[in-house]
Scaffold this motif. Sequence first.
Motif, PDB file in Angstrom:
ATOM      1  N   LEU A  87       0.838  -1.204   0.000  1.00  0.00           N
ATOM      2  CA  LEU A  87       0.000   0.000   0.000  1.00  0.00           C
ATOM      3  C   LEU A  87       0.868   1.247   0.000  1.00  0.00           C
ATOM      4  CD1 LEU A  87      -2.654   1.633   0.469  1.00  0.00           C
ATOM      5  CD2 LEU A  87      -2.308   1.249   2.916  1.00  0.00           C
ATOM      6  N   LYS A  88       1.943   1.224   0.786  1.00  0.00           N
ATOM      7  CA  LYS A  88       2.815   2.396   0.895  1.00  0.00           C
ATOM      8  C   LYS A  88       3.767   2.528  -0.282  1.00  0.00           C
ATOM      9  CE  LYS A  88       4.271   1.309   5.101  1.00  0.00           C
ATOM     10  NZ  LYS A  88       4.929   1.454   6.435  1.00  0.00           N
ATOM     11  N   LYS A  89       4.255   1.384  -0.776  1.00  0.00           N
ATOM     12  CA  LYS A  89       5.290   1.416  -1.805  1.00  0.00           C
ATOM     13  C   LYS A  89       4.730   1.551  -3.220  1.00  0.00           C
ATOM     14  CE  LYS A  89       8.771   0.640   1.049  1.00  0.00           C
ATOM     15  NZ  LYS A  89       9.840   1.629   1.304  1.00  0.00           N
ATOM     16  N   GLU A  90       3.561   0.941  -3.447  1.00  0.00           N
ATOM     17  CA  GLU A  90       3.033   0.885  -4.815  1.00  0.00           C
ATOM     18  C   GLU A  90       1.973   1.936  -5.091  1.00  0.00           C
ATOM     19  OE1 GLU A  90       1.929  -3.081  -5.967  1.00  0.00           O
ATOM     20  OE2 GLU A  90       3.636  -3.973  -4.932  1.00  0.00           O
ATOM     21  N   TYR A  91       1.596   2.710  -4.081  1.00  0.00           N
ATOM     22  CA  TYR A  91       0.627   3.790  -4.254  1.00  0.00           C
ATOM     23  C   TYR A  91      -0.641   3.294  -4.931  1.00  0.00           C
ATOM     24  CZ  TYR A  91       5.092   6.074  -3.512  1.00  0.00           C
ATOM     25  OH  TYR A  91       6.311   6.421  -3.015  1.00  0.00           O
ATOM     26  N   ASN A  92      -1.150   2.161  -4.469  1.00  0.00           N
ATOM     27  CA  ASN A  92      -2.293   1.511  -5.105  1.00  0.00           C
ATOM     28  C   ASN A  92      -3.499   1.572  -4.183  1.00  0.00           C
ATOM     29  OD1 ASN A  92      -4.140  -0.242  -6.322  1.00  0.00           O
ATOM     30  ND2 ASN A  92      -2.517  -1.558  -7.128  1.00  0.00           N
ATOM     31  N   ALA A  93      -4.531   2.310  -4.582  1.00  0.00           N
ATOM     32  CA  ALA A  93      -5.730   2.472  -3.769  1.00  0.00           C
ATOM     33  C   ALA A  93      -6.502   1.171  -3.624  1.00  0.00           C
ATOM     34  CB  ALA A  93      -6.629   3.555  -4.358  1.00  0.00           C
ATOM     35  N   PHE A  94      -6.259   0.182  -4.512  1.00  0.00           N
ATOM     36  CA  PHE A  94      -6.954  -1.091  -4.400  1.00  0.00           C
ATOM     37  C   PHE A  94      -6.580  -1.795  -3.095  1.00  0.00           C
ATOM     38  CE2 PHE A  94      -7.305  -5.718  -5.321  1.00  0.00           C
ATOM     39  CZ  PHE A  94      -8.675  -5.764  -5.535  1.00  0.00           C
ATOM     40  N   TYR A  95      -5.326  -1.635  -2.671  1.00  0.00           N
ATOM     41  CA  TYR A  95      -4.902  -2.214  -1.395  1.00  0.00           C
ATOM     42  C   TYR A  95      -5.668  -1.560  -0.251  1.00  0.00           C
ATOM     43  CZ  TYR A  95      -0.978  -4.576  -3.640  1.00  0.00           C
ATOM     44  OH  TYR A  95      -0.210  -5.388  -4.425  1.00  0.00           O
ATOM     45  N   ALA A  96      -5.834  -0.256  -0.314  1.00  0.00           N
ATOM     46  CA  ALA A  96      -6.568   0.458   0.733  1.00  0.00           C
ATOM     47  C   ALA A  96      -8.022   0.013   0.774  1.00  0.00           C
ATOM     48  CB  ALA A  96      -6.490   1.965   0.493  1.00  0.00           C
ATOM     49  N   LYS A  97      -8.600  -0.228  -0.380  1.00  0.00           N
ATOM     50  CA  LYS A  97      -9.999  -0.669  -0.428  1.00  0.00           C
ATOM     51  C   LYS A  97     -10.176  -1.995   0.303  1.00  0.00           C
ATOM     52  CE  LYS A  97     -13.741  -1.776  -3.653  1.00  0.00           C
ATOM     53  NZ  LYS A  97     -14.134  -1.874  -5.084  1.00  0.00           N
ATOM     54  N   THR A  98      -9.273  -2.945   0.049  1.00  0.00           N
ATOM     55  CA  THR A  98      -9.369  -4.254   0.704  1.00  0.00           C
ATOM     56  C   THR A  98      -9.032  -4.163   2.182  1.00  0.00           C
ATOM     57  OG1 THR A  98      -8.866  -5.440  -1.338  1.00  0.00           O
ATOM     58  CG2 THR A  98      -8.474  -6.613   0.723  1.00  0.00           C
ATOM     59  N   LEU A  99      -7.952  -3.491   2.530  1.00  0.00           N
ATOM     60  CA  LEU A  99      -7.566  -3.366   3.934  1.00  0.00           C
ATOM     61  C   LEU A  99      -8.640  -2.654   4.752  1.00  0.00           C
ATOM     62  CD1 LEU A  99      -3.792  -2.463   3.502  1.00  0.00           C
ATOM     63  CD2 LEU A  99      -4.703  -4.605   4.417  1.00  0.00           C
ATOM     64  N   SER A 100      -9.301  -1.684   4.130  1.00  0.00           N
ATOM     65  CA  SER A 100     -10.342  -0.937   4.847  1.00  0.00           C
ATOM     66  C   SER A 100     -11.502  -1.831   5.259  1.00  0.00           C
ATOM     67  CB  SER A 100     -10.857   0.216   3.983  1.00  0.00           C
ATOM     68  OG  SER A 100     -11.635  -0.250   2.884  1.00  0.00           O
ATOM     69  N   LEU A 101     -11.741  -2.880   4.490  1.00  0.00           N
ATOM     70  CA  LEU A 101     -12.808  -3.824   4.842  1.00  0.00           C
ATOM     71  C   LEU A 101     -12.528  -4.449   6.206  1.00  0.00           C
ATOM     72  CD1 LEU A 101     -15.255  -5.686   4.166  1.00  0.00           C
ATOM     73  CD2 LEU A 101     -13.619  -7.201   3.026  1.00  0.00           C
ATOM     74  N   TYR A 102     -11.297  -4.886   6.419  1.00  0.00           N
ATOM     75  CA  TYR A 102     -10.939  -5.560   7.657  1.00  0.00           C
ATOM     76  C   TYR A 102     -10.758  -4.571   8.813  1.00  0.00           C
ATOM     77  CZ  TYR A 102     -10.300  -9.453   4.497  1.00  0.00           C
ATOM     78  OH  TYR A 102     -10.519 -10.437   3.557  1.00  0.00           O
ATOM     79  N   VAL A 103     -10.276  -3.372   8.508  1.00  0.00           N
ATOM     80  CA  VAL A 103     -10.159  -2.351   9.550  1.00  0.00           C
ATOM     81  C   VAL A 103     -11.547  -1.962  10.054  1.00  0.00           C
ATOM     82  CG1 VAL A 103      -9.408  -0.005  10.077  1.00  0.00           C
ATOM     83  CG2 VAL A 103      -7.977  -1.464   8.641  1.00  0.00           C
ATOM     84  N   ALA A 104     -12.481  -1.748   9.131  1.00  0.00           N
ATOM     85  CA  ALA A 104     -13.847  -1.384   9.514  1.00  0.00           C
ATOM     86  C   ALA A 104     -14.497  -2.491  10.346  1.00  0.00           C
ATOM     87  CB  ALA A 104     -14.686  -1.090   8.274  1.00  0.00           C
ATOM     88  N   GLU A 105     -14.235  -3.746   9.988  1.00  0.00           N
ATOM     89  CA  GLU A 105     -14.786  -4.866  10.764  1.00  0.00           C
ATOM     90  C   GLU A 105     -14.266  -4.862  12.201  1.00  0.00           C
ATOM     91  OE1 GLU A 105     -13.886  -8.428   8.653  1.00  0.00           O
ATOM     92  OE2 GLU A 105     -15.587  -8.247   7.280  1.00  0.00           O
ATOM     93  N   MET A 106     -12.970  -4.570  12.370  1.00  0.00           N
ATOM     94  CA  MET A 106     -12.406  -4.553  13.717  1.00  0.00           C
ATOM     95  C   MET A 106     -12.907  -3.366  14.530  1.00  0.00           C
ATOM     96  SD  MET A 106     -10.757  -7.108  14.750  1.00  0.00           S
ATOM     97  CE  MET A 106      -9.931  -6.445  16.193  1.00  0.00           C
TER      98      MET A 106
END
Length: 255
Positions: A87-106
């Motif tokens: 997410l930090k190195k590749e500047y790819n918002a798709f990673y943020a979209k997926t990670l946000s799913l699990y962050v929101a769940e927690m």
Amino acid sequence: MLNLLYPPKCIFCGRRLEPENKTGTCPECANTLPFCRKYVRCRRCGKPIADSAGGFCEGCSVRRNYAKGITSAFVYIDNAKSAVIALKKEYNAFYAKTLSLYVAEMIKYDFGGVKFDFVVSAPPRKKNYNEEDFDHAACLARKVALRMGIPYKNGVLYQTEKLRKQSDLHHDERLLNVKGKFAVRHPDMVRGKTILVIDDVYTTGATIEECAAELRRAGAYRVYAATAATTVKQNSRKHYIVHLVGDKKNHNIRG
């Protein structure tokens, strides 16, 4: 059509996903990722701990905590670590979209009864912007806010001085690096509010606690925080010491 031509891949292992997959995670990773909720966690910061730790991690047992509660989706190891780094190195918002799913769940899992007024992101180092001004923490925060139906406020926190890179520093250096270096741009905006701070990784807690401290000084009622992943203490063999929920003994897991 785009998914058929360029099938999405699991952000954790790189396997191709079915076109209808909306999570960004393959079935195998969905069952094997190092979810924090599987472990006994610090009652203040949510970091997985050994059962002998008395309910708190080493950091929270000796310092003042400005954040009311902190949670993380994953332990920062293996494929979860790789995804956060990407997410930090590749500047790819798709990673943020997926990670946000699990962050929101927690967040819902740990803070389900809390009504947040809005979400903010930890301010980036000023040298962290690439040519397109990609701020990975802000990108993650926006997507978490969207999933939870909470407003996102951009630029609430900012740096007052240039910071060294936290990942290059030892524990005490991390604390000093951010101490007094953040500020709230519009104190009237945060006064009396319950605020959720989003960042990528929780390590020493220096960044999160400094953000929370500044928001509290500006008049925020309560501050909570969430990250995609949290680090765990290692032993001399570079194993992570954790305790599974419902188990009777500690476990060493390799990173």
